[in-house]
Design a protein around this motif. Structure first.
Motif, PDB file in Angstrom:
ATOM      1  N   ASP A  58       0.756  -1.175  -0.046  1.00  0.00           N
ATOM      2  CA  ASP A  58       0.042   0.161  -0.049  1.00  0.00           C
ATOM      3  C   ASP A  58       0.749   1.283  -0.013  1.00  0.00           C
ATOM      4  OD1 ASP A  58      -2.182  -1.603  -0.019  1.00  0.00           O
ATOM      5  OD2 ASP A  58      -2.440  -1.460   2.208  1.00  0.00           O
ATOM      6  N   TRP A  59       2.294   1.313  -0.375  1.00  0.00           N
ATOM      7  CA  TRP A  59       2.945   2.421  -0.474  1.00  0.00           C
ATOM      8  C   TRP A  59       2.407   3.603  -1.118  1.00  0.00           C
ATOM      9  CZ3 TRP A  59       6.361   3.147   3.455  1.00  0.00           C
ATOM     10  CH2 TRP A  59       7.197   4.329   3.370  1.00  0.00           C
ATOM     11  N   TYR A  60       1.911   2.975  -2.314  1.00  0.00           N
ATOM     12  CA  TYR A  60       1.452   4.070  -3.470  1.00  0.00           C
ATOM     13  C   TYR A  60      -0.151   4.165  -3.255  1.00  0.00           C
ATOM     14  CZ  TYR A  60       6.176   3.293  -5.269  1.00  0.00           C
ATOM     15  OH  TYR A  60       7.418   3.170  -5.720  1.00  0.00           O
ATOM     16  N   LYS A  61      -0.766   3.934  -2.100  1.00  0.00           N
ATOM     17  CA  LYS A  61      -2.160   3.745  -2.243  1.00  0.00           C
ATOM     18  C   LYS A  61      -2.672   5.139  -2.315  1.00  0.00           C
ATOM     19  CE  LYS A  61      -5.823   1.986   0.332  1.00  0.00           C
ATOM     20  NZ  LYS A  61      -6.160   1.192   1.873  1.00  0.00           N
ATOM     21  N   GLU A  62      -2.423   6.019  -1.723  1.00  0.00           N
ATOM     22  CA  GLU A  62      -2.701   7.326  -1.829  1.00  0.00           C
ATOM     23  C   GLU A  62      -2.219   8.388  -3.032  1.00  0.00           C
ATOM     24  OE1 GLU A  62      -1.717   6.173   0.986  1.00  0.00           O
ATOM     25  OE2 GLU A  62      -3.661   5.742   2.052  1.00  0.00           O
ATOM     26  N   VAL A  63      -1.421   7.811  -3.714  1.00  0.00           N
ATOM     27  CA  VAL A  63      -0.567   8.621  -4.607  1.00  0.00           C
ATOM     28  C   VAL A  63      -1.664   8.919  -5.863  1.00  0.00           C
ATOM     29  CG1 VAL A  63       1.201   8.892  -6.239  1.00  0.00           C
ATOM     30  CG2 VAL A  63       1.545   7.857  -3.922  1.00  0.00           C
ATOM     31  N   LYS A  64      -1.762  10.182  -6.128  1.00  0.00           N
ATOM     32  CA  LYS A  64      -2.777  10.744  -7.181  1.00  0.00           C
ATOM     33  C   LYS A  64      -1.890  10.824  -8.588  1.00  0.00           C
ATOM     34  CE  LYS A  64      -6.571  12.606  -4.777  1.00  0.00           C
ATOM     35  NZ  LYS A  64      -7.038  13.990  -4.143  1.00  0.00           N
ATOM     36  N   LYS A  65      -2.504  10.372  -9.538  1.00  0.00           N
ATOM     37  CA  LYS A  65      -2.038  10.690 -10.965  1.00  0.00           C
ATOM     38  C   LYS A  65      -2.000  12.020 -11.187  1.00  0.00           C
ATOM     39  CE  LYS A  65      -2.312   6.623 -13.795  1.00  0.00           C
ATOM     40  NZ  LYS A  65      -2.676   5.938 -14.982  1.00  0.00           N
ATOM     41  N   LEU A  66      -1.108  12.695 -12.110  1.00  0.00           N
ATOM     42  CA  LEU A  66      -1.227  14.023 -12.559  1.00  0.00           C
ATOM     43  C   LEU A  66      -2.306  14.302 -13.576  1.00  0.00           C
ATOM     44  CD1 LEU A  66       2.299  14.969 -13.379  1.00  0.00           C
ATOM     45  CD2 LEU A  66       1.292  15.408 -11.275  1.00  0.00           C
ATOM     46  N   SER A  67      -3.202  15.648 -13.268  1.00  0.00           N
ATOM     47  CA  SER A  67      -4.070  16.028 -14.273  1.00  0.00           C
ATOM     48  C   SER A  67      -3.460  16.249 -15.467  1.00  0.00           C
ATOM     49  CB  SER A  67      -4.914  17.064 -13.539  1.00  0.00           C
ATOM     50  OG  SER A  67      -4.038  18.254 -13.675  1.00  0.00           O
ATOM     51  N   ASN A  68      -4.363  16.198 -16.491  1.00  0.00           N
ATOM     52  CA  ASN A  68      -3.865  16.567 -17.826  1.00  0.00           C
ATOM     53  C   ASN A  68      -3.209  18.080 -17.903  1.00  0.00           C
ATOM     54  OD1 ASN A  68      -4.929  14.261 -18.931  1.00  0.00           O
ATOM     55  ND2 ASN A  68      -6.611  15.125 -19.650  1.00  0.00           N
ATOM     56  N   GLU A  69      -3.956  18.869 -17.207  1.00  0.00           N
ATOM     57  CA  GLU A  69      -3.095  19.980 -17.018  1.00  0.00           C
ATOM     58  C   GLU A  69      -1.880  20.271 -16.354  1.00  0.00           C
ATOM     59  OE1 GLU A  69      -4.415  24.672 -15.582  1.00  0.00           O
ATOM     60  OE2 GLU A  69      -5.297  22.929 -14.704  1.00  0.00           O
ATOM     61  N   GLU A  70      -1.757  19.259 -15.122  1.00  0.00           N
ATOM     62  CA  GLU A  70      -0.374  19.425 -14.491  1.00  0.00           C
ATOM     63  C   GLU A  70       0.609  18.607 -15.339  1.00  0.00           C
ATOM     64  OE1 GLU A  70      -1.536  18.819  -9.770  1.00  0.00           O
ATOM     65  OE2 GLU A  70      -1.821  17.003 -11.112  1.00  0.00           O
ATOM     66  N   ASN A  71       0.153  17.647 -16.227  1.00  0.00           N
ATOM     67  CA  ASN A  71       1.080  16.780 -17.108  1.00  0.00           C
ATOM     68  C   ASN A  71       1.529  17.528 -18.178  1.00  0.00           C
ATOM     69  OD1 ASN A  71       1.782  14.149 -17.066  1.00  0.00           O
ATOM     70  ND2 ASN A  71      -0.390  13.661 -17.097  1.00  0.00           N
ATOM     71  N   LYS A  72       0.913  18.658 -18.832  1.00  0.00           N
ATOM     72  CA  LYS A  72       1.086  19.670 -19.677  1.00  0.00           C
ATOM     73  C   LYS A  72       2.242  20.452 -19.027  1.00  0.00           C
ATOM     74  CE  LYS A  72      -2.814  20.594 -21.768  1.00  0.00           C
ATOM     75  NZ  LYS A  72      -4.038  21.429 -21.991  1.00  0.00           N
ATOM     76  N   VAL A  73       1.852  21.264 -17.906  1.00  0.00           N
ATOM     77  CA  VAL A  73       3.127  21.901 -17.262  1.00  0.00           C
ATOM     78  C   VAL A  73       4.149  21.114 -17.212  1.00  0.00           C
ATOM     79  CG1 VAL A  73       3.700  23.162 -14.908  1.00  0.00           C
ATOM     80  CG2 VAL A  73       1.175  23.461 -16.086  1.00  0.00           C
ATOM     81  N   VAL A  74       4.389  19.838 -16.426  1.00  0.00           N
ATOM     82  CA  VAL A  74       5.464  19.078 -16.381  1.00  0.00           C
ATOM     83  C   VAL A  74       6.450  19.012 -17.671  1.00  0.00           C
ATOM     84  CG1 VAL A  74       6.564  16.761 -16.078  1.00  0.00           C
ATOM     85  CG2 VAL A  74       4.701  17.933 -14.350  1.00  0.00           C
TER      86      VAL A  74
END
Lengths: 460, 460
Positions: free
Chosen positions: B251-267
């Motif tokens: 469960d180490w990654y259980k609460e980790v959220k994916k980046l939103s599309n907008e965040e992805n674009k910024v990255v």
């Protein structure tokens, strides 16, 4: 029988003063200290007794100005039996460092006597053992004017730092050292005052593994990008043994032979104080819950892969958030007979390569094969009988768990090597307050005399 | 546009002399050195400018005689707009130790000027950043007799040693620190002189694992019987991550959220000089051969399990054949938003228990959650526009790869935290010859003025 043996009139006073004389020379090989001085003193002692003695050197010493300590060579030919058997005593005049000095109750290089004990670095290991052997020869020359068999001595100065030059000495001076039987440098005497006659030593392969990461320690926020060499070492090590300590390197055990039925019987009959051992080392159980025969078999027959050292990054108090640039592991593998250190090293190299650890650098620091004399060698019985005559009883051990250059002696001299001596099992060798028991030094001197006599009268 | 901004008439001479004054106080928090002295100097500086300033303390300091450095609190109310927005500057007056001292070309606490550069520990981190902010407020009070929004300062003295008391300060003096927007203590300026506006910090869980073997280091011939704690640590660690660095704790990654599309674009749009980075750290490739977007995503979104330190047994030269009595590993886990350090610690404990490592002791040294301000927070645009007006361009970053107490600010003050400042990316913070670029200090002062003006005129 014992009253008869007590009539062997040895020079206890001389034994003690000679041992004190040697203890007073701090011949610490780790510091290359007082080594030649100690060797010369032994030559003088031998000469006073009537042993022909000299110092031997390796040529490259003079050339490279590297100080390789000399070997003391001693020899007494039997006048009555010059073509008879030859016994070689192997000993060493160097000692372990005395540190930690503040834990000593007496000066480590003083030779203080307290009742039955004589204290000092080397009192047991190995100056005490050497003196019992010198005094045994003195007994013969003084009381009989002759030795019944030919006697030789090889006393080296690098035993405590790995005997790195012993094979070169044995090769260079092979003719001098030729012998029918080698009596090893030490032998333990257990709590019940039974001498342990040991027929072997394990071998050793010592390596260092290093992994390199970035050119310097970096902030660990970069651990997402920069390979951490500590992880490389951990991952590599974890492929090498399983959770039971079994070595997983391909063919590691290929040449290992099973014990014969006879050897098994000997191992079984050997006493071992499990509770005393656990108490001494502060542990509640042995690895894999070993018990009884399993414990003794492991000590004698089990190859090991031991982490002697592990180091990477920050080891101080609290937190430091770095991805280290380097990681290092020191590994010692104990080897059993038939395992060749060079072959095992290749197998380790291949293992790391095949498991994807080409990036890890392997350095071989030390390699030494196991040595073992056969249980049915005819000298074993003669020595055991001699020990029983003096001590009332004795224990045969197929091999010590430790390592020494026994393989070189067996391989180059083609002679059996048998370990018997006067080192009380709790005499704190390598530790502060090392001592020797004077009663055991006396008994051991008599035992050496017995061995020499019995070899001369046995039909070997 | 830039000619217009150059007319913002800031006091460059005063900026330099004030920064020199602060550099000359060696306020090294690791040594608890000159901290209160530095805090008092900042209070005096603030007062000279017209900022109401005081030192805040935590009560338990007086009681326990533990020296918790004071926090400098500064405040200027807007006369024209007292019910308007409030901006809080978060900075710190403590610095990293100056070691290794012999690698400095100038005195680390001298403030030597060489052309456009001012050298010294803290020149950039964080005394330089603090001074730009003080000078911005001075500009308003001197030229306009007022600030257009309310301004507050929180300058702490333990940032370089983990900000262990910042949440207690925020709780105790919550009303003082209440704000609508927090400007974080630093911001990088890249090689092309674009400021990086960063909206987050990763979290950190720092633990120490220790394993105990025998009561003292023992001769490694006993490795067949006595459990080696170095093997326990190696085996435990090797269960924690796979060969790709993926953490295997349940469960180490259980609460980790994916980046939103907008965040992805910024990255994706963030520049990153891969070759320059590799050269700087002496590496030929990134972990898992990461490239391009993968590199940037890892820095921002990837939780890590990093070995910061590993120690057992002998680490000197050559061979020492021991089975160590102790082994230790220091591990830092970088956390991303929604990962709770306390929960992750429990998961680690469970992992070790479930994998048969109950014998390994786990000590929690530090825990800090990740903090992140939403990309669509309305202040982001205002600050970006301000930066663009001064620097011509800027870069938005969703999060730094580093850790700071941003979570506490977001959580306790319910205010967005945005990181923007004048620290040139190669200014050697934490290293010898740390410097600040005077041109960037000037520009950053103008940028702070712009930000304050723009907040006052925006409809936030």
């Amino acid at each position: 029988m014992s009253s008869n043996n007590l009539t062997i009139d040895i020079d206890t006073h001389g034994l003690i003063t000679d041992l004190q004389k040697l203890i007073k020379i701090p011949s610490v090989s780790a510091r290359k200290q007082n080594l030649e001085e100690c060797a010369k003193e032994i030559v003088e002692m031998m000469k006073r007794i009537g042993i022909k003695a000299e110092l031997l050197y390796l040529e490259r010493e003079q050339k490279n100005s590297t100080i390789i300590p000399p070997v003391v060579y001693g020899e007494v030919k039997s006048k009555s039996n010059p073509n008879g058997k030859t016994l070689l005593f192997y000993n060493h005049y160097d000692v372990q460092p005395e540190e930690p000095i503040d834990l000593w109750d007496f000066g480590p290089f003083e030779g203080k006597i307290d009742g039955n004990l004589i204290y000092g670095r080397g009192a047991s290991d190995d100056k005490g053992e050497l003196v019992t052997r010198l005094k045994a020869i003195e007994y013969f020359l003084k009381n009989r004017g002759d030795v019944p068999i030919n006697i030789k001595f090889l006393v080296e100065g690098e035993e405590e730092i790995g005997s790195n030059n012993i094979s070169n000495y044995l090769k260079k001076y092979k003719e001098k050292f030729e012998a029918d039987i080698v009596i090893w440098e030490f032998g333990y005497i257990d709590q019940k005052l039974k001498p342990i006659i040991s027929l072997g030593m394990k071998g050793l392969l010592y390596v260092e593994l290093t992994a390199q990461g970035a050119s310097r320690d970096v902030h660990s926020s970069l651990a997402v990008l920069i390979e951490n060499p500590a992880w490389r070492i951990v991952k590599a090590l974890s492929t090498m043994v399983n959770e039971k300590g079994r070595i997983l390197i391909k063919d590691w055990y290929k040449e290992v032979k099973k014990l014969s039925n006879e050897e098994n019987k000997v191992v079984n009959s050997e006493p071992f104080d499990e509770d005393g051992f656990k108490k001494e080392y502060g542990i509640s159980k042995f690895i894999n819950n070993l018990k009884g025969k399993g414990v003794k078999k492991a000590l004698i027959c089990e190859p090991t892969c031991n982490i002697s050292g592990l180091y990477s990054g920050y080891s101080g108090p609290g937190a430091k958030t770095i991805t280290p640039s380097k990681a290092m592991a020191k590994i010692d593998f104990r080897l059993v007979p038939n395992m060749d250190p060079a072959v095992q090293f290749k197998r380790l190299e291949n293992h790391l390569k095949e498991n994807g650890f080409e990036d890890i650098k392997i350095t071989k620091i030390h390699g030494e094969a196991a040595g073992r004399t056969e249980l049915n060698n005819r000298y074993v019985k003669v020595i055991q009988n001699s020990a029983n005559e003096i001590f009332g009883d004795s224990i045969i051990s197929i091999s010590s768990a430790g390592t020494g250059p026994m393989f070189d002696f067996i391989d180059l001299l083609k002679a059996p090597c048998i370990s018997i001596g006067g080192t009380y099992i709790f005499s704190r060798i390598h530790s502060p307050n090392e001592y020797a028991r004077i009663d055991l030094l006396e008994k051991t001197t008599r035992c050496m005399i017995k061995i020499i006599d019995n070899i001369s009268i046995s039909s070997l």
